[in-house]
Design an enzyme around this catalytic site. Structure first.
Site: not given
Ligand code: CMC
Length: 434
Positions: A272, A311, A367
């Site tokens: 988070h 995100h 972030d």
């Molecule tokens: N770098 C590379 N690939 C990514 C990334 C990333 N940062 N984020 C998502 N992907 C890929 C993921 O591997 C998946 O690929 P595939 O379809 O080939 O399997 C696709 O994009 C969809 O990702 P997801 O994991 O299903 O997306 P999610 O909605 O579950 O995750 C997230 C969202 C924020 C956890 C993720 O984008 C992530 O881990 N980002 C990096 C960490 C980060 O910056 N977090 C801060 C979030 S903002 C804080 C807040 O608002 O509180």
């Protein structure tokens, strides 16, 4: 206001029984409770939904914050975040979130006066905080101390009294910076600095963080403004993990200090509040612009993530990231440029042109640039989440207030799908171990 009160129905046919049910659709949702009438016989429980992490379940009706993730829109009480960041200030935004509308001049003056005059903490809170180990994480200290405030204000449990609720919300917004600053000073072994009520909310926070022997700590106005904007950007984000924690704990009708302590606990978790620190580590590891293509290749090969990108809700540029990117220039004008900024900008440019990121709609999130700014203020990474918590406090409280006034809300109590054993015969230890 958009009219979302459309009513239509969903016809469900249960193939186990052949029976059909008509379920009302309101505001694009069906009531989960309406599914419970769908059952095979009187003995078995009705149909329920299974939704770990609430990915497709609305837990409340709310008029606090609107997000359109596809279009990259964020509004507090209908006002676009871009306008609030440019033209308002954190205390005015706090008023807006909690009261639902912008203050008149007398309302604003009273609000600022109230918050300014509740920044001091009971001396026993100081003693309590001094009891932490020298290396205590400031978020752990913040979580414990904000929870402890409920014991200093036992009347806070009377949540049905509007005046009492107001008093506790004022106290909490006022005291969070004092708690956060003291947690910071504790880790540094420096004396705690008392609030200076002549200063603005954010300038006073900087004073409590950094003042030493000078009579008054005068922070550069550009830094005060930048931090104030960061607080505004973090002030609310609808039903995120920590807000859900505040609402869930608050639904037991406990006092708001205990509910907000739960929010701080949720924010403490790396999924988070902790991504900006990971961005800094990543940028440091990349080291120079020449290494970016190799790094991007590693991300595309699935070896790691591009931290600060992507995100759950935003499938477009996070509007908060755009504002922070601009704020970087103001801050670095005062502090000198963080060399990691050049790498961050180039990394963003390359990623936004790359098919992998385009296809997955991965854009910079809040972030990506915030850690760079915080570092320029000389905050250690452990403090980043404390800053987030101070900014988020009015949002948590606005959501808590909405919850306690919402007649449809009940104590949060999800269902489960039980997967364990049943009706085993207990064998006493003496027999089992013989
Ligand atoms: N770098 C590379 N690939 C990514 C990334 C990333 N940062 N984020 C998502 N992907 C890929 C993921 O591997 C998946 O690929 P595939 O379809 O080939 O399997 C696709 O994009 C969809 O990702 P997801 O994991 O299903 O997306 P999610 O909605 O579950 O995750 C997230 C969202 C924020 C956890 C993720 O984008 C992530 O881990 N980002 C990096 C960490 C980060 O910056 N977090 C801060 C979030 S903002 C804080 C807040 O608002 O509180």
């Amino acid at each position: 206001m958009t009219d979302t009160g459309d009513t239509n129905t969903l016809t469900v046919r249960d193939n186990r029984t052949g029976k059909e049910y008509e379920i009302p659709i309101t505001d694009g949702t069906i009531k989960a409770g309406d599914l419970s009438q769908i059952r095979t016989d009187d003995e078995t429980p009705g149909l329920a939904t299974y939704d770990p992490g609430f990915v497709n379940t609305a837990s409340c009706k709310s008029s606090v914050t609107f997000i359109d993730g596809e279009k990259g829109i964020l509004e507090y009480r209908g006002y676009p975040i871009e306008q609030l960041a440019e033209k308002s200030n954190f205390l005015e935004v706090a008023y807006l979130l909690i009261h639902g509308e912008l203050p008149s001049k007398p309302q604003y003056d009273t609000w600022v006066h109230e918050i300014t005059h509740h920044t001091f903490l009971h001396e026993n809170v100081k003693t309590f905080m001094q009891g932490f180990r020298y290396d205590a994480h400031p978020m752990g200290m913040l979580m414990a101390s904000v929870g402890a405030l409920s014991t200093f204000y036992p009347e806070s449990g009377n949540i049905s009294d509007p005046d009492n609720r107001h008093m506790q919300m004022v106290r909490m917004i006022a005291k969070m910076p004092t708690l956060g600053a003291w947690a910071f000073r504790h880790a540094q072994g420096k004396p705690y600095v008392y609030p200076d009520n002549e200063l603005s909310y954010t300038a006073n926070f900087l004073s409590m963080l950094f003042k030493m022997s000078e009579h008054r700590f005068d922070a550069d106005e550009r830094l005060v403004k930048a931090l104030d904007v960061l607080f505004i950007l973090h002030a609310d984000h609808e039903q995120n993990c920590s807000t859900n924690a505040v609402r869930s704990v608050g639904s037991s009708q406990v006092d708001p200090y205990s509910a907000v302590a739960a929010g701080v606990g949720a924010l403490y978790g790396p999924l988070h509040g902790g991504a900006n620190e990971a961005v800094l580590r990543m940028l440091r590891r990349i080291g120079s612009k020449e290494n970016i293509p190799d790094f991007i290749k590693g991300v595309k090969d699935g070896n790691e993530k591009l931290m600060g990108f992507g995100h759950r809700v935003y499938k477009n540029y996070d509007p908060r990231a755009k504002i922070i990117k601009k704020a970087c220039d103001d801050v670095f004008e005062v502090t000198g440029v963080n060399p990691l900024l050049e790498i961050a900008r180039e990394l963003e440019k390359i990623a936004l042109e790359d098919e992998y990121f385009i296809k997955r709609k991965l854009y910079p999130n809040v972030d990506f640039y915030s850690g760079l700014i915080y570092e320029a203020f000389q905050f250690p990474p452990e403090m980043f989440t404390v800053l987030f918590a101070i900014g988020r406090t009015p949002g948590w409280l606005a959501q808590w207030l909405e919850l306690v006034q919402d007649k449809e809300q009940k104590i949060a109590r999800p269902k489960q799908i039980y997967t364990g054993e049943r009706t085993l015969d207990f064998v006493p230890a003496a027999e089992r171990w013989s």
